[in-house]
Design an enzyme around this catalytic site. Structure first.
Site, PDB file in Angstrom:
ATOM      1  N   HIS A  96     -34.390   4.045  -3.618  1.00 28.15           N
ATOM      2  CA  HIS A  96     -33.532   3.647  -4.906  1.00 28.15           C
ATOM      3  C   HIS A  96     -33.715   2.176  -5.051  1.00 28.15           C
ATOM      4  O   HIS A  96     -33.890   1.829  -6.021  1.00 28.15           O
ATOM      5  CB  HIS A  96     -32.120   3.832  -4.427  1.00 28.15           C
ATOM      6  CG  HIS A  96     -31.688   5.269  -4.760  1.00 28.15           C
ATOM      7  ND1 HIS A  96     -30.479   5.663  -4.937  1.00 28.15           N
ATOM      8  CD2 HIS A  96     -32.264   6.443  -5.089  1.00 28.15           C
ATOM      9  CE1 HIS A  96     -30.391   7.111  -5.103  1.00 28.15           C
ATOM     10  NE2 HIS A  96     -31.387   7.551  -5.192  1.00 28.15           N
ATOM     11  N   GLU A 142     -30.683   8.353 -13.841  1.00 30.75           N
ATOM     12  CA  GLU A 142     -30.618   7.722 -12.482  1.00 30.75           C
ATOM     13  C   GLU A 142     -32.101   7.564 -12.080  1.00 30.75           C
ATOM     14  O   GLU A 142     -32.653   8.702 -11.978  1.00 30.75           O
ATOM     15  CB  GLU A 142     -30.033   8.887 -11.327  1.00 30.75           C
ATOM     16  CG  GLU A 142     -29.753   8.560  -9.989  1.00 30.75           C
ATOM     17  CD  GLU A 142     -28.890   9.466  -9.106  1.00 30.75           C
ATOM     18  OE1 GLU A 142     -28.018  10.218  -9.714  1.00 30.75           O
ATOM     19  OE2 GLU A 142     -29.041   9.586  -8.163  1.00 30.75           O
ATOM     20  N   ASP A 145     -25.232  22.941 -22.481  1.00 29.35           N
ATOM     21  CA  ASP A 145     -24.042  22.546 -22.410  1.00 29.35           C
ATOM     22  C   ASP A 145     -23.906  22.297 -20.899  1.00 29.35           C
ATOM     23  O   ASP A 145     -23.627  23.074 -20.152  1.00 29.35           O
ATOM     24  CB  ASP A 145     -23.074  23.382 -22.935  1.00 29.35           C
ATOM     25  CG  ASP A 145     -21.361  23.040 -22.703  1.00 29.35           C
ATOM     26  OD1 ASP A 145     -21.274  22.231 -21.975  1.00 29.35           O
ATOM     27  OD2 ASP A 145     -20.497  23.575 -23.338  1.00 29.35           O
ATOM     28  N   LYS A 174     -24.275  17.835  -5.674  1.00 33.08           N
ATOM     29  CA  LYS A 174     -24.488  16.903  -6.884  1.00 33.08           C
ATOM     30  C   LYS A 174     -25.880  16.665  -6.856  1.00 33.08           C
ATOM     31  O   LYS A 174     -26.681  16.434  -7.882  1.00 33.08           O
ATOM     32  CB  LYS A 174     -23.650  15.549  -6.498  1.00 33.08           C
ATOM     33  CG  LYS A 174     -23.491  14.629  -7.607  1.00 33.08           C
ATOM     34  CD  LYS A 174     -24.639  13.664  -7.714  1.00 33.08           C
ATOM     35  CE  LYS A 174     -24.932  12.653  -8.806  1.00 33.08           C
ATOM     36  NZ  LYS A 174     -26.115  11.818  -8.775  1.00 33.08           N
TER      37      LYS A 174
HETATM   38  C1  MEV Z   1     -27.572  10.817  -5.386  1.00 29.26           C
HETATM   39  O1  MEV Z   1     -27.538  11.070  -6.819  1.00 29.26           O
HETATM   40  C2  MEV Z   1     -27.646  12.445  -4.704  1.00 29.26           C
HETATM   41  C3  MEV Z   1     -27.824  12.624  -3.326  1.00 29.26           C
HETATM   42  O2  MEV Z   1     -26.347  12.059  -2.916  1.00 29.26           O
HETATM   43  C4  MEV Z   1     -27.873  14.037  -3.010  1.00 29.26           C
HETATM   44  C5  MEV Z   1     -27.416  14.384  -1.378  1.00 29.26           C
HETATM   45  O3  MEV Z   1     -26.536  13.459  -0.810  1.00 29.26           O
HETATM   46  O4  MEV Z   1     -27.684  15.371  -1.079  1.00 29.26           O
HETATM   47  C6  MEV Z   1     -28.772  11.817  -2.594  1.00 29.26           C
END
Ligand code: MEV
Length: 443
Positions: free
Chosen positions: A395, A83, A298, A282
């Site tokens: 991004h 990413e 893992d 995430k």
């Molecule tokens: C994207 O890979 C991760 C985010 O969505 C984390 C978040 O929203 O805190 C930017």
């Protein structure tokens, strides 16, 4: 490591200059480094022996997070991730944290859990007493099944038993796996004690397997960031060390308490809402997994443990929270993390071995501190961007670079095409082709 983890302008260097510099700082032999990264490191003849039906191998970018300091020690941190922005964002956040001393991290006790399921129990109270009375014998059986681990100073430490109702009891063997992740060791132990445990409990023997909710092998990380660090790009070195994708912040939100409050509000959102908590976590796992994958661990096990732990109160919660302390922002992360620096993929994967050599970790616990700290850095970077300009700007600039590469831009053309694409606003293949053609005619 000589020279620390702060390397302004690193992203501007050529690939071979970056390799030389990292080899020089970490003492890793440059030829060994180059070999371990060639073609993704894993030769197909080895890959064929690892899983079934192999056609080839699958490469991913191997980057380095800069500026990371943990418990007073600098680390150059390998991250394997597809990413865009993740490596740049973690490096950028680590720089902000570094200004206040870096990350402070510790592990709790370091025990894995092997589960033995016992079923068909008519008198659970009797079974619990019998298993309790037989604990020493079960621990002895467990120890005998892993002589190598015992020789390394690890081994089974404790038996715990719970009545799950419906005639089902579960026995946990808590195991110190030392520098191994421990899945094989724990499964061996669970299988070794299972039959005797069933006998003692007057039960039928069910599953014998480790639990990925390794809540007895947790990491705690904290950090502090001065409000001024959050909003300002420092002139001189800040801009020059920020690769594309690490966001700057618009003047209206620069510096000062407002960014701190906006990040605290973002944290509170995750604390109040599992839908947001999942995305917040995430963002943490972007950093954690990248280190876990780079070091041949893992990541499915780590993910399973992280999310089960996030929900252990009965409600899914964020793994890290942020609060104001005077003019500072303070963050805390706690999560289970079962990582190894011996065994498993590490035995066969040269790139994973290289990642450990670059990191210079000597124990599995040290590696866990690094992965969790990079997780907290990734979370900080995401919240800072979300609470200010949003993440799309950063991004999009990286997306623009990959589109530029995809249409054939070479060398310096990549940045020039990407800049033009970002300026125009529409990052499309057609626009990139047009811009590249124009550049080439002008040159
Ligand atoms: C994207 O890979 C991760 C985010 O969505 C984390 C978040 O929203 O805190 C930017």
């Amino acid at each position: 490591m000589s020279g620390g983890s702060r390397i302004p302008g690193f992203y501007r260097l050529s690939l071979s200059e970056r390799r030389e510099l990292i080899a020089g700082r970490t003492g890793v032999d440059i030829d060994a480094l180059t070999r371990a990264l060639a073609g993704g490191g894993l030769h197909v003849s080895v890959a064929e022996k690892v899983v079934e039906n192999v056609l080839g191998t699958y490469g991913l970018p191997f980057g380095i997070a800069l500026n990371v300091r943990i418990n007073g020690r600098d680390r150059l941190v390998p991250m394997v991730v597809e990413e865009p922005s993740v490596v740049a964002a973690a490096s950028n956040a680590a720089r902000m944290v570094r200004a206040s001393g870096g990350f402070f991290a510790e592990t709790t006790e370091s025990l894995m859990i092997g589960q033995v399921q016992l079923t068909g129990i008519a008198r659970p109270a009797f079974a619990l007493r019998a298993l309790e009375a037989g604990s020493a014998e079960l621990l002895e059986l467990a120890a005998r099944s892993v002589p190598g681990l015992l020789a390394r100073g690890g081994g089974p430490r404790k038996i715990e038993i719970r009545d799950l109702g419906q005639g089902m009891v579960v026995l946990h063997v808590l195991v110190d796996c030392q520098d191994a992740m421990g899945a094989n060791l724990v499964n061996t132990i669970a299988e070794a004690v299972g039959p005797r445990a069933a006998e003692l409990a007057g039960a039928e023997l069910g599953l014998r397997i480790l639990s990925n909710l390794c809540d007895r092998r947790r990491v705690k990380v904290s950090c502090r960031v001065h409000a001024t660090e959050l909003g300002l790009r420092r002139t001189g070195d800040g801009a020059s060390e920020s690769p594309p994708g690490s966001s700057s912040v618009p003047a209206s939100t620069q510096g000062g308490p407002s960014i701190v409050d906006a990040i605290v509000a973002a944290s509170r959102f995750a604390e109040a809402d599992p839908y947001r908590a999942a995305t917040h976590n995430k963002g943490i796992m972007n950093g954690v997994d990248a280190v876990v994958i780079a070091t041949g661990n893992d990541f499915r096990a780590v993910e399973a443990g992280a999310h089960a732990y996030a929900a252990h109160s009965g409600v899914y919660r964020p793994l890290a929270v942020w609060r104001r302390d005077g003019q500072d922002l303070v963050g805390e992360l706690e999560m289970p993390l079962a990582l190894g620096i011996v065994g498993g993929t590490l035995r066969i994967h040269p790139t994973a071995q290289l990642a450990l050599a670059i990191l210079g970790v000597e124990t599995a616990s040290e590696l866990s501190l690094v992965a969790a700290s990079v997780g907290l850095a990734s979370n900080l970077a995401a919240l800072r961007a979300l609470a200010t300009e949003g993440i799309q700007r950063g991004h999009m600039s990286l997306h623009a670079r990959s589109v530029a590469v995809a249409v054939g831009a070479l060398g310096e053309e990549v940045e020039r095409v990407a800049e033009n694409l970002s300026r125009e606003g529409g990052v499309t293949r057609e626009a990139a082709e047009r811009i590249l053609a124009t550049l080439r005619t002008e040159d």
